[in-house]
Design an enzyme around this catalytic site. Sequence first.
Site, mmCIF file in Angstrom:
data_model
loop_
_atom_site.group_PDB
_atom_site.id
_atom_site.type_symbol
_atom_site.label_atom_id
_atom_site.label_comp_id
_atom_site.label_asym_id
_atom_site.label_seq_id
_atom_site.Cartn_x
_atom_site.Cartn_y
_atom_site.Cartn_z
ATOM 1 N N GLY A 274 0.852 -1.189 0.000
ATOM 2 C CA GLY A 274 0.000 0.000 0.000
ATOM 3 C C GLY A 274 0.883 1.232 0.000
ATOM 4 O O GLY A 274 1.071 1.914 -1.008
ATOM 5 N N CYS A 341 -9.039 21.325 18.231
ATOM 6 C CA CYS A 341 -8.869 21.581 19.665
ATOM 7 C C CYS A 341 -8.315 20.359 20.388
ATOM 8 O O CYS A 341 -9.007 19.704 21.174
ATOM 9 C CB CYS A 341 -10.190 22.009 20.260
ATOM 10 S SG CYS A 341 -10.785 23.480 19.434
HETATM 11 N N1 LLP Z 1 -2.079 -6.122 3.738
HETATM 12 C C1 LLP Z 1 -2.704 -6.090 4.927
HETATM 13 C C2 LLP Z 1 -3.454 -7.274 5.356
HETATM 14 C C3 LLP Z 1 -2.632 -4.951 5.735
HETATM 15 O O1 LLP Z 1 -3.240 -4.936 6.909
HETATM 16 C C4 LLP Z 1 -1.901 -3.827 5.287
HETATM 17 C C5 LLP Z 1 -1.791 -2.622 6.102
HETATM 18 C C6 LLP Z 1 -1.287 -3.898 4.020
HETATM 19 C C7 LLP Z 1 -1.384 -5.067 3.285
HETATM 20 C C8 LLP Z 1 -0.511 -2.761 3.429
HETATM 21 O O2 LLP Z 1 0.608 -2.445 4.169
HETATM 22 P P1 LLP Z 1 1.625 -1.318 3.641
HETATM 23 O O3 LLP Z 1 2.293 -1.845 2.401
HETATM 24 O O4 LLP Z 1 0.821 -0.105 3.346
HETATM 25 O O5 LLP Z 1 2.541 -1.112 4.771
HETATM 26 N N2 LLP Z 1 -2.275 3.659 9.106
HETATM 27 C C9 LLP Z 1 -0.923 3.189 9.296
HETATM 28 C C10 LLP Z 1 -0.639 1.965 8.484
HETATM 29 C C11 LLP Z 1 -1.567 0.813 8.791
HETATM 30 C C12 LLP Z 1 -1.322 -0.392 7.915
HETATM 31 C C13 LLP Z 1 -2.390 -1.391 8.117
HETATM 32 N N3 LLP Z 1 -2.294 -2.541 7.273
HETATM 33 C C14 LLP Z 1 0.050 4.322 8.976
HETATM 34 O O6 LLP Z 1 -0.382 5.394 8.573
HETATM 35 O O7 LLP Z 1 1.251 4.170 9.165
#
Ligand code: LLP
Length: 417
Positions: A274, A341
């Site tokens: 992602g 806030c």
């Molecule tokens: N696959 C699964 C099952 C996941 O839960 C996630 C992310 C991904 C793939 C993708 O991971 P990436 O390649 O984006 O690291 N909100 C947090 C990140 C939460 C990620 C949750 N799961 C942040 O802003 O750092």
Amino acid sequence: MTSFNQQDGALHCEGVSLEAIAQSHGTPTYVYSHAAIKDAFLSYQNAVGDHPHLICYAVKANSNLAILRTLASLGAGFDVVSVGELERVMAAGGDAGKVVFSGVGKTASEMRRGLQAGIKCFNVESEAELRLLASVAETMACIAPISIRVNPDVDAGTHPYISTGLRENKFGVDVESARDLYRFADDAPFLEPVGIDCHIGSQILDVAPFITALHSLLGLIDELAEDGISLDHLDVGGGLGVSYESAAPAVAEYVFALAEHIAGRPLELLFEPGRSIVAMAGALLTEVLYLKPGDLRQFAVVDAAMNDLLRPALYGARQEIRAVSPRAGDAEIWDIVGPVCETSDFLGKDRELVLEQGDLLAVMGAGAYGFSMASNYNSRPRPTEVLIKDDTVHVISRRESITDLWRSEEIPPEIAS
Ligand code: LLP
């Protein structure tokens, strides 16, 4: 490629000045580079080369339809975690047959929709979920393709809120239990084991934990083969970090390291990236509303806030903040804060900048988990999103209006009287 660069003393996205975007579209605004998204996706494709593979973009990172369409047209599959994400993928023209459905809390109706749409695989996270999926598939007289999400108990060395591959985390099942679930699935008439899956966390800056996790999965694949269960694909999840502050491994380095371990095995390799696809392709453009100099701290109050970009408040994340048109002069140390806030409402602390009221700033690396985690907290409309393609600015999500804020609300007549 660098999608954001300084041209004639001012920050541009591709060939478009951020100043011009602010003038035409206001602030706060998310600005994304189409070329950067494409390049990041292709860096996965190119690194995997000829080995059978599918890059399933994790929709949660940025779920805008135009971005999903961009990726679909490059051949992407998608990792979804809700029926909402699945519907988004299909609304954007994505192929449901290339969708994997992750998440610990899939409902029966989400399962039905996934089966009806003909998704590639359910990444199952518990025995209870597997049993429910079997009965949903039976009532629909179809066969549910499944992977078990294995929790390999690997410390990914990332922020505890985004670490998912430790035994203490809610995600997946341990290796021993996974073997039992595969046997159950293999015997169940409406389930078909097709793959194996893991995801150990996010913003991981070291390749080693991915390799450790992969070894657990390969060990289990070999055990399953002894049980007469053979799988078609191996899904290594997402989680590769990006260089917000410290250097992240290159996509190619990460992909090569993983691919090397499965060379010679007849397994399709799935990735669920992602952040590494969209983070660096986006910036959040914001205007300095007020300067509040002081003895202890100096605050620059900007018009973007934690509701627009939650990462600094939630994880203490540090993302680069650049002046759109840097000024000459003596830099001072500023905390860049929003109008919400809450003391946690900051976009960056201790930033060395020369600032004046009305200046534009860009929070870099904001393409992932920015807009997708935005809310209306403090009744703030969510920002505009624009996508720059071939030096043209496309609005891909208009700024919410004030009345959008209560479009789903009602005042019951009994209360109105
Ligand atoms: N696959 C699964 C099952 C996941 O839960 C996630 C992310 C991904 C793939 C993708 O991971 P990436 O390649 O984006 O690291 N909100 C947090 C990140 C939460 C990620 C949750 N799961 C942040 O802003 O750092």
